[in-house]
Motif scaffolding. Structure first.
Motif, PDB file in Angstrom:
ATOM      1  N   TRP A 175       0.770  -1.099   0.143  1.00 37.58           N
ATOM      2  CA  TRP A 175      -0.004   0.040   0.016  1.00 37.58           C
ATOM      3  C   TRP A 175       1.089   1.121  -0.062  1.00 37.58           C
ATOM      4  O   TRP A 175       1.140   1.898   1.082  1.00 37.58           O
ATOM      5  N   GLY A 176       1.359   1.559  -1.155  1.00 37.88           N
ATOM      6  CA  GLY A 176       2.201   2.718  -1.417  1.00 37.88           C
ATOM      7  C   GLY A 176       1.613   4.045  -1.127  1.00 37.88           C
ATOM      8  O   GLY A 176       0.482   4.127  -1.843  1.00 37.88           O
ATOM      9  N   THR A 177       2.045   4.956  -0.440  1.00 42.97           N
ATOM     10  CA  THR A 177       1.172   6.260  -0.505  1.00 42.97           C
ATOM     11  C   THR A 177       2.083   7.319  -0.814  1.00 42.97           C
ATOM     12  O   THR A 177       2.509   7.160  -2.025  1.00 42.97           O
ATOM     13  N   SER A 178       2.460   8.207  -0.338  1.00 44.46           N
ATOM     14  CA  SER A 178       2.994   9.638  -0.540  1.00 44.46           C
ATOM     15  C   SER A 178       4.757   9.015  -0.734  1.00 44.46           C
ATOM     16  O   SER A 178       5.150   8.044  -0.081  1.00 44.46           O
ATOM     17  N   CYS A 179       5.359   9.711  -1.719  1.00 45.41           N
ATOM     18  CA  CYS A 179       6.689   9.308  -2.282  1.00 45.41           C
ATOM     19  C   CYS A 179       7.274  10.737  -2.453  1.00 45.41           C
ATOM     20  O   CYS A 179       6.897  11.806  -2.858  1.00 45.41           O
ATOM     21  N   ALA A 180       8.699  10.622  -2.406  1.00 45.38           N
ATOM     22  CA  ALA A 180       9.541  11.804  -2.588  1.00 45.38           C
ATOM     23  C   ALA A 180      11.011  11.460  -2.982  1.00 45.38           C
ATOM     24  O   ALA A 180      11.518  10.311  -2.681  1.00 45.38           O
ATOM     25  N   TRP A 181      11.487  12.360  -4.071  1.00 46.80           N
ATOM     26  CA  TRP A 181      12.919  12.308  -4.318  1.00 46.80           C
ATOM     27  C   TRP A 181      13.871  13.189  -3.562  1.00 46.80           C
ATOM     28  O   TRP A 181      13.494  14.225  -3.154  1.00 46.80           O
ATOM     29  N   ALA A 182      14.997  12.703  -3.208  1.00 45.60           N
ATOM     30  CA  ALA A 182      16.270  13.521  -2.689  1.00 45.60           C
ATOM     31  C   ALA A 182      17.302  12.725  -2.984  1.00 45.60           C
ATOM     32  O   ALA A 182      17.525  11.511  -3.021  1.00 45.60           O
ATOM     33  N   ASP A 183      18.366  13.522  -2.951  1.00 42.20           N
ATOM     34  CA  ASP A 183      19.819  13.040  -2.918  1.00 42.20           C
ATOM     35  C   ASP A 183      20.358  12.711  -1.537  1.00 42.20           C
ATOM     36  O   ASP A 183      20.890  13.636  -0.963  1.00 42.20           O
ATOM     37  N   VAL A 184      20.232  11.605  -1.071  1.00 41.24           N
ATOM     38  CA  VAL A 184      20.633  11.448   0.322  1.00 41.24           C
ATOM     39  C   VAL A 184      21.880  11.313   0.444  1.00 41.24           C
ATOM     40  O   VAL A 184      22.371  11.703   1.529  1.00 41.24           O
ATOM     41  N   ASP A 185      22.646  10.832  -0.161  1.00 44.17           N
ATOM     42  CA  ASP A 185      24.316  10.597  -0.162  1.00 44.17           C
ATOM     43  C   ASP A 185      25.096  11.580  -0.937  1.00 44.17           C
ATOM     44  O   ASP A 185      26.274  11.385  -0.776  1.00 44.17           O
ATOM     45  N   ALA A 201      -6.281  -6.526   3.306  1.00 44.67           N
ATOM     46  CA  ALA A 201      -6.496  -7.386   2.109  1.00 44.67           C
ATOM     47  C   ALA A 201      -7.951  -7.954   2.713  1.00 44.67           C
ATOM     48  O   ALA A 201      -8.498  -7.946   3.928  1.00 44.67           O
ATOM     49  N   ASN A 202      -8.552  -8.473   1.549  1.00 44.43           N
ATOM     50  CA  ASN A 202      -9.730  -9.294   1.827  1.00 44.43           C
ATOM     51  C   ASN A 202      -9.380 -10.735   2.320  1.00 44.43           C
ATOM     52  O   ASN A 202      -9.452 -11.629   1.709  1.00 44.43           O
ATOM     53  N   GLU A 203      -9.009 -10.826   3.534  1.00 43.30           N
ATOM     54  CA  GLU A 203      -8.589 -12.150   4.183  1.00 43.30           C
ATOM     55  C   GLU A 203      -9.238 -12.153   5.549  1.00 43.30           C
ATOM     56  O   GLU A 203      -9.793 -11.239   6.180  1.00 43.30           O
ATOM     57  N   PRO A 204      -9.592 -13.401   6.081  1.00 42.68           N
ATOM     58  CA  PRO A 204     -10.217 -13.569   7.166  1.00 42.68           C
ATOM     59  C   PRO A 204      -9.525 -12.989   8.440  1.00 42.68           C
ATOM     60  O   PRO A 204      -8.006 -12.903   8.424  1.00 42.68           O
ATOM     61  N   GLY A 205     -10.260 -12.524   9.345  1.00 44.34           N
ATOM     62  CA  GLY A 205      -9.443 -11.577  10.322  1.00 44.34           C
ATOM     63  C   GLY A 205      -9.084 -10.213  10.142  1.00 44.34           C
ATOM     64  O   GLY A 205      -8.748  -9.489  11.265  1.00 44.34           O
ATOM     65  N   ILE A 206      -9.267  -9.627   8.933  1.00 49.89           N
ATOM     66  CA  ILE A 206      -8.905  -8.593   8.418  1.00 49.89           C
ATOM     67  C   ILE A 206     -10.227  -7.615   8.308  1.00 49.89           C
ATOM     68  O   ILE A 206     -10.936  -7.898   7.154  1.00 49.89           O
ATOM     69  N   PRO A 207     -10.928  -6.603   9.021  1.00 51.37           N
ATOM     70  CA  PRO A 207     -11.976  -6.113   9.237  1.00 51.37           C
ATOM     71  C   PRO A 207     -11.905  -5.226   7.738  1.00 51.37           C
ATOM     72  O   PRO A 207     -10.935  -4.335   7.457  1.00 51.37           O
ATOM     73  N   GLN A 208     -13.365  -5.047   7.126  1.00 51.29           N
ATOM     74  CA  GLN A 208     -13.582  -4.209   6.089  1.00 51.29           C
ATOM     75  C   GLN A 208     -14.419  -2.798   6.713  1.00 51.29           C
ATOM     76  O   GLN A 208     -13.848  -1.732   6.412  1.00 51.29           O
ATOM     77  N   LEU A 209     -15.068  -3.202   7.496  1.00 43.78           N
ATOM     78  CA  LEU A 209     -15.961  -2.058   8.295  1.00 43.78           C
ATOM     79  C   LEU A 209     -16.203  -2.322   9.758  1.00 43.78           C
ATOM     80  O   LEU A 209     -15.973  -3.451  10.188  1.00 43.78           O
ATOM     81  N   CYS A 210     -16.404  -1.328  10.562  1.00 40.61           N
ATOM     82  CA  CYS A 210     -16.403  -1.307  12.192  1.00 40.61           C
ATOM     83  C   CYS A 210     -17.560  -0.983  12.462  1.00 40.61           C
ATOM     84  O   CYS A 210     -18.520   0.003  11.798  1.00 40.61           O
ATOM     85  N   ASP A 211     -18.166  -1.246  13.621  1.00 41.11           N
ATOM     86  CA  ASP A 211     -19.235  -0.818  14.146  1.00 41.11           C
ATOM     87  C   ASP A 211     -19.290   0.550  15.088  1.00 41.11           C
ATOM     88  O   ASP A 211     -18.114   0.727  16.007  1.00 41.11           O
ATOM     89  N   SER A 212     -19.730   1.575  15.002  1.00 40.85           N
ATOM     90  CA  SER A 212     -19.867   2.915  15.648  1.00 40.85           C
ATOM     91  C   SER A 212     -21.144   2.971  16.078  1.00 40.85           C
ATOM     92  O   SER A 212     -21.894   3.798  15.222  1.00 40.85           O
ATOM     93  N   HIS A 213     -21.537   2.918  17.316  1.00 45.77           N
ATOM     94  CA  HIS A 213     -22.788   3.252  17.768  1.00 45.77           C
ATOM     95  C   HIS A 213     -24.109   2.564  16.969  1.00 45.77           C
ATOM     96  O   HIS A 213     -25.043   3.270  16.575  1.00 45.77           O
ATOM     97  N   GLY A 214     -23.637   1.340  16.423  1.00 50.64           N
ATOM     98  CA  GLY A 214     -24.629   0.749  15.872  1.00 50.64           C
ATOM     99  C   GLY A 214     -24.592   0.646  14.299  1.00 50.64           C
ATOM    100  O   GLY A 214     -25.532   0.335  13.345  1.00 50.64           O
ATOM    101  N   VAL A 215     -23.813   1.713  13.790  1.00 51.59           N
ATOM    102  CA  VAL A 215     -23.613   2.117  12.410  1.00 51.59           C
ATOM    103  C   VAL A 215     -22.381   1.472  11.817  1.00 51.59           C
ATOM    104  O   VAL A 215     -21.013   1.924  12.553  1.00 51.59           O
ATOM    105  N   LYS A 216     -22.276   1.081  10.541  1.00 50.59           N
ATOM    106  CA  LYS A 216     -21.093   0.291  10.105  1.00 50.59           C
ATOM    107  C   LYS A 216     -20.176   1.711   9.428  1.00 50.59           C
ATOM    108  O   LYS A 216     -20.968   2.401   8.632  1.00 50.59           O
ATOM    109  N   VAL A 217     -19.062   1.930   9.915  1.00 49.26           N
ATOM    110  CA  VAL A 217     -18.048   2.860   9.283  1.00 49.26           C
ATOM    111  C   VAL A 217     -16.805   2.306   8.806  1.00 49.26           C
ATOM    112  O   VAL A 217     -16.477   1.033   9.143  1.00 49.26           O
TER     113      VAL A 217
END
Length: 562
Positions: A175-185, A201-217
């Protein structure tokens, strides 16, 4: 990214809501600017931006497929970029999405979709962010695209088209997000850092949605295993996975990455804004001639918020807001959390001044992502803009005090010995009154009129192209050309003397969130008509001084060879 219980949000809102840069000369060429409107005194300036995406030809729209309510992956958003793809002196636009799009700018305010002719026609995937930099020093902007399970390095073929040139070492990131170039050395070749977010991932044990006061978020980041970023060292155009940056000592869940030189060596420091986990600050050290990096986030004061708590780091950008010659750090955060403005106190220590400067109280109700320092009124002081939008599309079902779509925020720097920031969004134009699902954000002067413009991603809509209409002061724009340093001088620190005042700016395309900005360095001059002297500290530590640089035009400065 984050998801919290409504009660915690409400409590934080109540608590916080109450707190109210005559030596060598190497000027290659100058490009005059169009005639500007008459100058007005600084005190009379006001913010004004017109939203012109449609008439400019930016025919593009982001949509989120799938069922609702949305999960954490669906709401991550996308990035954008200002770049000069064909080296014609006019900024082009890159919009990142499932099908990335490239629009060629004519310098007169119009853009033409050249995605297919430009080599992007066959690209398709869950692309999220981008980094713009000339990794092979051939004088043309190259692009890295990050994303969920994807990674693409695009080589610029002399401004004709991009070619997919992804080396085997650049494997698709989880899950690559922000990225940046720089001359480090300091070897004159741009290296690349890519942040990773969480294991989802869509795997057992990895939630997609959670419950917040009875509402799926959407579940928050704490429900998922943090992922760390990757660092690719560039050796004359060839990339290798490298441990110069201690990735194994970072905390993961990275959403923003930004490089900046904080000392006289020119070596870049790297900040990682992490989501609901302490932030990281990787600083260079040289011992017995060997370069290494250590994580000084905790000791620097940037790992947590002003109260010592973790916050949801979303976007980040470096800039000297108070004119003391040291680069300060801005980090955007979740709704109900102060947007942290870390003032650079020197010696690798920072103090959060978001409340003292007036930003915290008025941005508390915003869930902010993209952020960039800019001098929109050319008065010589850095202002800041924030893109905002919630991550729960059904948030109104559980909290009627907030909304999914939120307004973009623009803050003007008062200047002076102890600058404060005024929220001028209300009078800045209709686009600032229209709520959006704001994510990526980039800045650059696309029509070369000397006034910095803004590009914003609406994650469930069309891009916002905000044309700066202010009656601004004089300006000077610097385009660097490295010889021993990387070709564009990315990572250089520029200190200008303007009418007796020192003004520091950073050359970089990085910062913000999933996005890249104009590599040209912009100086607002106010009523001054020249830069008296300009000291350029190149990324390798070499220094050049240039004198009497003219106003209201772009000047190219070449690194002296020694």
């Amino acid at each position: 990214m984050n998801s919290r219980l409504t009660t915690r949000n409400a409590l934080r809102m109540v608590v916080f809501g109450a707190l109210f840069l005559s030596g060598c000369r190497a000027v290659e060429h100058t490009v005059p600017a169009p005639t500007l409107p008459p100058k007005t005194p600084r005190a009379a300036t006001t913010a004004r931006f017109d939203e012109v995406a449609a008439q400019a030809g930016l025919n593009y729209e982001w949509t989120i497929p799938g069922k609702r309510p949305l999960n954490i992956l669906q709401t991550i958003g996308n990035g954008c970029a200002f770049l000069d793809f064909n080296n014609d002196g006019n900024l082009d636009i890159l919009l990142v999405g499932t099908r990335p799009a490239l629009f060629r700018g004519d310098g007169d305010g119009h853009f033409t979709d050249i995605s297919r002719a430009g080599g992007l026609g066959n690209l398709s995937g869950h692309f999220l962010g981008c980094a713009v930099g000339d990794y092979d020093n051939d004088g043309f902007d190259d692009v890295y695209l990050s994303g969920y399970g994807v990674a693409v390095l695009l080589h610029n073929e002399n401004g004709r088209a991009f070619r997919v040139a992804t080396p085997k070492v650049m494997k698709p990131q989880p899950w690559g997000t922000s990225c940046a170039w720089a001359d480090v050395d300091g070897d004159g070749w741009l290296d690349l850092f890519v942040s990773n977010y969480v294991h989802f991932a869509n795997e057992p044990g990895i939630p997609q949605l959670c419950d917040s006061h009875g509402v799926k978020v959407a579940c928050g980041p704490r429900f998922y295993k943090p992922l760390r970023g990757v660092f690719y060292r560039n050796v004359r155009g060839d990339f290798t996975l490298d441990n110069t940056l201690p990735v194994d000592k970072t905390h993961g869940r990275g959403l923003a990455v930004a490089f900046a030189p904080l000392d006289e060596t020119g070596r870049p420091t790297l900040v990682l804004a992490n989501d609901e986990i302490q932030g990281d600050l990787l600083a260079p050290q040289t011992r017995n001639g060997t370069l290494s990096y250590s994580n000084i986030g905790l000791m620097s004061g940037t790992a947590f918020d002003r109260d010592g708590n973790v916050h949801a780091g979303m976007g980040a950008d470096w800039g000297d807001y108070d004119g003391d010659g040291k680069l300060d750090l801005f980090v955007t955060t979740f709704q109900g959390e102060n947007k942290s403005l870390y003032r650079n106190e020197g010696h690798s220590t920072f103090t959060d001044t978001s409340y003292l400067t007036g930003i915290a109280a008025s941005s508390l109700s915003n869930l902010a992502f993209g952020c960039k320092w800019l001098d929109f009124d050319n008065d010589g002081w850095l202002d800041i803009i924030l893109a905002s939008g919630h991550i729960e599309d059904n948030v109104r079902s559980i909290d009627t005090s907030t909304t999914y779509r939120q307004k973009t925020l623009l803050y003007r720097n008062s200047g002076g010995a102890r600058p404060t920031f005024e929220n001028v969004s209300g009078g800045a134009g209709a686009a600032f009154a229209r709520p959006i699902v704001g994510r990526g954000l980039a800045v650059g002067d696309y029509d070369n009129d000397g006034r910095t413009d803004i590009l914003v991603v609406d994650s469930e809509g069309k891009p916002l192209l905000l044309h700066n209409q202010i009656r601004a002061g004089h300006w000077a724009r610097i385009q660097l050309q490295g010889t021993r340093s990387n070709r564009d001088g990315q990572g250089a620190l520029l200190t200008a003397t303007i009418a007796g005042r020192k003004v520091v700016r950073l050359c970089t395309t990085g910062g913000s969130y999933l996005s890249a900005s104009d590599k040209r360095v912009h100086f607002g001059l106010g009523q001054a008509t020249r830069i008296d002297s300009l000291l350029v500290q190149w990324p390798n530590g070499h220094r050049d001084t240039f004198n009497n640089l003219p106003d209201d035009r772009t000047t190219t400065l070449k690194e002296t060879a020694k």
